[in-house]
Design an enzyme around this catalytic site. Sequence first.
Site, PDB file in Angstrom:
ATOM      1  N   HIS A 149       0.845  -1.203   0.000  1.00 34.77           N
ATOM      2  CA  HIS A 149       0.000   0.000   0.000  1.00 34.77           C
ATOM      3  C   HIS A 149       0.881   1.255   0.000  1.00 34.77           C
ATOM      4  O   HIS A 149       0.369   2.365   0.100  1.00 34.77           O
ATOM      5  CB  HIS A 149      -0.878   0.047   1.257  1.00 34.77           C
ATOM      6  CG  HIS A 149      -2.073  -0.867   1.209  1.00 34.77           C
ATOM      7  ND1 HIS A 149      -2.815  -1.080   0.075  1.00 34.77           N
ATOM      8  CD2 HIS A 149      -2.673  -1.603   2.190  1.00 34.77           C
ATOM      9  CE1 HIS A 149      -3.822  -1.902   0.349  1.00 34.77           C
ATOM     10  NE2 HIS A 149      -3.746  -2.247   1.614  1.00 34.77           N
ATOM     11  N   TYR A 238     -11.024   0.328 -10.663  1.00 29.73           N
ATOM     12  CA  TYR A 238     -12.012  -0.621 -10.124  1.00 29.73           C
ATOM     13  C   TYR A 238     -13.291  -0.611 -10.967  1.00 29.73           C
ATOM     14  O   TYR A 238     -13.825  -1.656 -11.328  1.00 29.73           O
ATOM     15  CB  TYR A 238     -12.326  -0.218  -8.676  1.00 29.73           C
ATOM     16  CG  TYR A 238     -13.322  -1.097  -7.960  1.00 29.73           C
ATOM     17  CD1 TYR A 238     -12.905  -2.215  -7.238  1.00 29.73           C
ATOM     18  CD2 TYR A 238     -14.688  -0.798  -7.975  1.00 29.73           C
ATOM     19  CE1 TYR A 238     -13.818  -3.013  -6.560  1.00 29.73           C
ATOM     20  CE2 TYR A 238     -15.606  -1.588  -7.303  1.00 29.73           C
ATOM     21  CZ  TYR A 238     -15.167  -2.697  -6.595  1.00 29.73           C
ATOM     22  OH  TYR A 238     -16.072  -3.486  -5.926  1.00 29.73           O
TER      23      TYR A 238
HETATM   24  P1  A3P Z   1     -16.903  -2.224  -0.591  1.00 27.43           P
HETATM   25  O1  A3P Z   1     -16.570  -1.963   0.838  1.00 27.43           O
HETATM   26  O2  A3P Z   1     -17.313  -0.978  -1.331  1.00 27.43           O
HETATM   27  O3  A3P Z   1     -17.872  -3.328  -0.785  1.00 27.43           O
HETATM   28  P2  A3P Z   1      -9.581  -3.852  -0.708  1.00 27.43           P
HETATM   29  O4  A3P Z   1      -9.513  -5.232  -1.211  1.00 27.43           O
HETATM   30  O5  A3P Z   1      -8.618  -2.910  -1.361  1.00 27.43           O
HETATM   31  O6  A3P Z   1      -9.545  -3.795   0.774  1.00 27.43           O
HETATM   32  O7  A3P Z   1     -11.009  -3.269  -1.168  1.00 27.43           O
HETATM   33  C1  A3P Z   1     -12.169  -3.753  -0.590  1.00 27.43           C
HETATM   34  C2  A3P Z   1     -13.331  -3.402  -1.481  1.00 27.43           C
HETATM   35  O8  A3P Z   1     -13.335  -4.273  -2.619  1.00 27.43           O
HETATM   36  C3  A3P Z   1     -14.654  -3.644  -0.760  1.00 27.43           C
HETATM   37  O9  A3P Z   1     -15.557  -2.695  -1.330  1.00 27.43           O
HETATM   38  C4  A3P Z   1     -14.972  -5.068  -1.180  1.00 27.43           C
HETATM   39  O10 A3P Z   1     -16.323  -5.423  -1.025  1.00 27.43           O
HETATM   40  C5  A3P Z   1     -14.551  -5.027  -2.647  1.00 27.43           C
HETATM   41  N1  A3P Z   1     -14.289  -6.357  -3.206  1.00 27.43           N
HETATM   42  C6  A3P Z   1     -13.680  -7.403  -2.608  1.00 27.43           C
HETATM   43  N2  A3P Z   1     -13.640  -8.455  -3.439  1.00 27.43           N
HETATM   44  C7  A3P Z   1     -14.242  -8.070  -4.575  1.00 27.43           C
HETATM   45  C8  A3P Z   1     -14.533  -8.746  -5.808  1.00 27.43           C
HETATM   46  N3  A3P Z   1     -14.193 -10.011  -6.002  1.00 27.43           N
HETATM   47  N4  A3P Z   1     -15.171  -8.046  -6.774  1.00 27.43           N
HETATM   48  C9  A3P Z   1     -15.527  -6.758  -6.575  1.00 27.43           C
HETATM   49  N5  A3P Z   1     -15.294  -6.071  -5.434  1.00 27.43           N
HETATM   50  C10 A3P Z   1     -14.662  -6.726  -4.443  1.00 27.43           C
END
Ligand code: A3P
Length: 345
Positions: A149, A238
């Site tokens: 990160h 995204y």
């Molecule tokens: P939301 O909280 O908006 O639902 P990171 O992985 O960087 O921590 O980001 C987390 C975000 O990505 C969360 O968003 C999560 O739900 C979403 N996320 C996780 N897996 C995913 C997938 N397979 N497809 C789409 N979004 C996903």
Amino acid sequence: MAAFPPSPRSENISGEKNGSDLIQKTDEIHRETLLNLPTGKGWMTEHLVQYQGFWFSPNGLKNLMWLHDHFNPRPTDIFLASFPKTGTTWLKALVFATVNRTRHGFSDHPLLTNNPHVCFPFLDAYLHEKDPSFLDHDGSPTPRLLSTHAPYALLPDSMTANRRCKFVYIYRDPKDVLVSKWHFLRKLRPQELPPLSLEEAFELFCRGISHNGPFWDHVLGYWKASLELPEKILFLKYEDLKKEPFVAVKRIGEFLGFPFSLEEEREGVVENIVKLCSFENLSSLEVNRTSIHNFSTDILVDNRHFFRKGIVGDSKNYLTAEMMKRLDEITSHKLSGSGLLFHNS
Ligand code: A3P
């Protein structure tokens, strides 16, 4: 400019007898650095500290310093870089499945029984509590997949100057990032600390006080580097992955040197990867519903927290019109002239 104070290794401090002396000495230098930094309110810890314009938890910054001191990239390494809550977990799954597609069948794939953070570990959380030499002998298959990160400006030269290691970066509409982050860190915030309201989190985020923030500076660092080194850094969004996941997976394969053959496309390999890594599939797996991921001794996360809604635009259900407008204004101001746009349409 050196990003961090010199480590004992580079200073060649006399009197060191073995690796643990060195580690202790490095630790002391890191502690001293941390003592004198400006602090801001933390989301998950009491404070964040500001270092060279970016905000970190004290342990997060310590991890980054360790990275500088100990990490030796291999030319074949693939790094995933992201600001937290931009889609890291999803992209880890997609890259892992793409790069290792000839190693694993879809019916007994490692992603069916392991959280993506196990298959694609965080470099930042790797070193801080461990003997760093283990990274050189960890036996992970080539290419190694490691994520961070950290802002681009604070990465060690060994990662940025080596033109052969590749980066995949993901960004997302900051309004959705803020809301996702607030939900996530609320669950991780220790009970001893008072709850962090969405209004407080919003103010902190707007002022840039957020792990590895300011968000916009993080994105711009990688964006500018990707313009200068397009063969080294793939910049993904995204919202584009949500809209056209097949296109994104093919781009990832091509960029990382694992292009899909026509035969693979005909056999539906790209579709299988997209399906395997979909929110619906990953979030419903036993491992992601019930297990815990251990990033370090102080960061244990229920895997289910990595999967909340996985949609575009959920921020409108939480932020007022004024908050949305203010964030959009900051975004246009910060990104003006950079050539980077955040339109979701
Ligand atoms: P939301 O909280 O908006 O639902 P990171 O992985 O960087 O921590 O980001 C987390 C975000 O990505 C969360 O968003 C999560 O739900 C979403 N996320 C996780 N897996 C995913 C997938 N397979 N497809 C789409 N979004 C996903």
